[in-house]
Design an enzyme around this catalytic site. Sequence first.
Site, short mmCIF file in Angstrom:
data_model
loop_
_atom_site.label_atom_id
_atom_site.label_comp_id
_atom_site.label_asym_id
_atom_site.label_seq_id
_atom_site.Cartn_x
_atom_site.Cartn_y
_atom_site.Cartn_z
N GLU A 164 0.81 -1.21 0.00
CA GLU A 164 0.00 0.00 0.00
C GLU A 164 0.85 1.27 0.00
OE1 GLU A 164 -4.15 -1.29 1.94
OE2 GLU A 164 -2.62 -0.91 3.44
N CYS A 201 3.24 8.52 1.32
CA CYS A 201 3.82 7.56 2.24
C CYS A 201 4.03 6.27 1.46
CB CYS A 201 2.82 7.40 3.38
SG CYS A 201 3.30 6.23 4.61
N CYS A 204 6.35 -7.21 7.16
CA CYS A 204 7.40 -6.64 8.00
C CYS A 204 7.90 -7.73 8.95
CB CYS A 204 6.84 -5.46 8.81
SG CYS A 204 8.10 -4.45 9.61
N CYS A 223 6.05 -4.83 15.90
CA CYS A 223 5.69 -3.80 16.88
C CYS A 223 4.23 -4.06 17.27
CB CYS A 223 5.87 -2.41 16.29
SG CYS A 223 7.57 -2.10 15.77
N CYS A 261 1.17 -2.00 15.74
CA CYS A 261 1.18 -1.72 14.30
C CYS A 261 0.52 -2.85 13.53
CB CYS A 261 2.62 -1.54 13.83
SG CYS A 261 2.76 -1.24 12.05
N CYS A 297 -1.48 6.15 9.87
CA CYS A 297 -0.23 5.53 10.34
C CYS A 297 -0.51 4.18 10.99
CB CYS A 297 0.41 6.36 11.44
SG CYS A 297 0.96 7.94 10.91
N1 SAH Z 1 9.26 0.51 10.12
C1 SAH Z 1 9.44 1.94 9.99
C2 SAH Z 1 8.54 2.54 8.95
C3 SAH Z 1 7.05 2.53 9.31
S1 SAH Z 1 6.61 4.12 9.74
C4 SAH Z 1 9.25 2.58 11.35
O1 SAH Z 1 8.81 1.89 12.25
O2 SAH Z 1 9.58 3.75 11.52
C5 SAH Z 1 5.02 3.98 10.38
C6 SAH Z 1 4.86 4.84 11.60
O3 SAH Z 1 3.53 4.69 12.13
C7 SAH Z 1 5.82 4.43 12.68
O4 SAH Z 1 6.21 5.53 13.44
C8 SAH Z 1 4.93 3.53 13.49
O5 SAH Z 1 5.46 3.32 14.75
C9 SAH Z 1 3.62 4.28 13.48
N2 SAH Z 1 2.48 3.43 13.79
C10 SAH Z 1 2.39 2.10 13.64
N3 SAH Z 1 1.19 1.66 14.02
C11 SAH Z 1 0.49 2.74 14.42
C12 SAH Z 1 -0.85 2.92 14.87
N4 SAH Z 1 -1.67 1.90 14.99
N5 SAH Z 1 -1.24 4.17 15.17
C13 SAH Z 1 -0.40 5.20 15.01
N6 SAH Z 1 0.86 5.10 14.56
C14 SAH Z 1 1.30 3.87 14.27
#
Ligand code: SAH
Length: 392
Positions: A110, A124, A131, A135, A138, A360
Site C-alpha cells: 500500500e 507515504c 514486516c 511492533c 502496528c 499511520c
Molecule cells: N518501520 C518503519 C517505517 C514505518 S513508519 C518505522 O517503524 O519507523 C510507520 C509509523 O507509524 C511508525 O512511526 C509507526 O510506529 C507508526 N504506527 C504504527 N502503528 C500505528 C498505529 N496503529 N497508530 C499510530 N501510529 C502507528
Amino acid sequence: MSTTLDLSRRPAPLPGPRTLAGLSIPALRAEMESLGLDGKQAGMRAKQLRRWIHHFGARDFAVMTDIAKDLRARLADTYVLDRPEIADHQVSKDGTQKWLTRFAPGVEGESVYIPDVGKAGALCVSSQVGCTLNCTFCHTGTQALVRNLTAAEIVQQVLITRDTLGEWPSAEEDRLLTNIVFMGMGEPLYNLDNIAEAIDTISDGDGIAIGRRRITVSTAGVAPKIPELGARTNAMLAISLHATNDDLRNELVPINRKYNLAELFDAIRAYPGLGNSRRVTFEYVMLKGVNDTIAEAHDLVRLLNGVPAKINLIPFNPWPGSPYECSGWDAIEAFAEILNRSGYASPIRTPRGRDILAACGQLRSESVKKSAAEKRREALAEGEAGVLRSEP
Ligand code: SAH
C-alpha cells in the site's frame, strides 16, 4: 517408493516484456547495454529515457522524438512503460488516497497520499511487503514479511500517484506532491540498498525532482544502519521511538532488544549533517495508559537532550483486533504542552484517512510468503508442468 517433484524440468514461464518505469540511471544503462549499445551510447540513452519516463511521465516510446526511430522500435519490441497493476484505490472523505499495488502475483503493498502535509502533499511509500518487526501496536506488524520491494517498485508508487494527480511533466511549482515519507509498510533500513537507489531516482532533478530534504526515512531503530542511511541518501531521518525506557520499548518495539536506547541514540547522534535546520523527527504514538503520562513527557525531554529534534505525537490509530486504545485528548494535549514548554515543536499528527485504514500503522495487505512446499503444490494443481518422477 516415493514420489518427488522435479521442478528443474519445469518449462520456464514465458517472460512478458519488462517495464522500464521506475528504473534508476544505472539500471537503464545496463538495459541499454544488454541491447548491444556501447558504454557511451548506453549512458546517453539512459539519460534520455530517464527524462521521458520520470520527467514527462511517458507511457509510450513513440513520444521519444530525440531517440532514433529504429532504436525506438527496438525499445517498444523489448520493453513496456507500464506501471504495476492497481488492485485497489480508495479515497477518504478527508481527501487522503490509498493505493493497493500488485507488484507481482501475490505481492501487494500500500501507498498513501496525504494532501496538505509537508509543503503541499506527502506520499507515504512502502519499502517491503509485510514486516519482520512485530511492533505490538502496528497493523503491518501482524503480516509476515513477503519480500523487499525493488528500487523500481518503490519509485513506481510515486509514478502511480503522479498519474492519478495528473502531475506530468514534473512541475516547478504549485505541485500537489512535494514530500515523500518512507512510513508505509516495512522497515526501510532492512532494504537500504533499494531505498538508496530509489531515493537517487526520486530526487534526480531531471526526473521526478523531489529534493532529498523533502524525503524522510523512518526507522524503528536499526541502529547500525542509521549513519549509513545519512551518508548514502542525505535524506531526513525519523525515528519511531514510542517509549522512553528500555523495558517498555522492548515490549512495544521489539527491535529494541537488539539495539537498546543507548545504542540507538549513539547512532542518531552520528547521523551526518544534523543541526537546527536539519532535525530528527521522533514519532511517538499515544497509547492510553501505556506511555502517555506527564512523567514520560519529562523523560522524553531528557532523552532528547542534545539532539536537534522535533516530535510528532501520533494519536494511536486502531485496527481490527488491535490491543490498545488511543490516549484521551486531554492526555495528549498535556503531554504536548510539556514538550512545547521545553522548546520542542511537537505537533499532534491529525489522523488522516482512518475511514479507509490509511492512517499511520493501519496498512496491511493479504499477501503471504509462500513456502516452497506450497509453491510446489500450486504448480501441481495448476498442472503447469512439474514432471512427476517415481523413484524406486
Ligand atoms: N518501520 C518503519 C517505517 C514505518 S513508519 C518505522 O517503524 O519507523 C510507520 C509509523 O507509524 C511508525 O512511526 C509507526 O510506529 C507508526 N504506527 C504504527 N502503528 C500505528 C498505529 N496503529 N497508530 C499510530 N501510529 C502507528
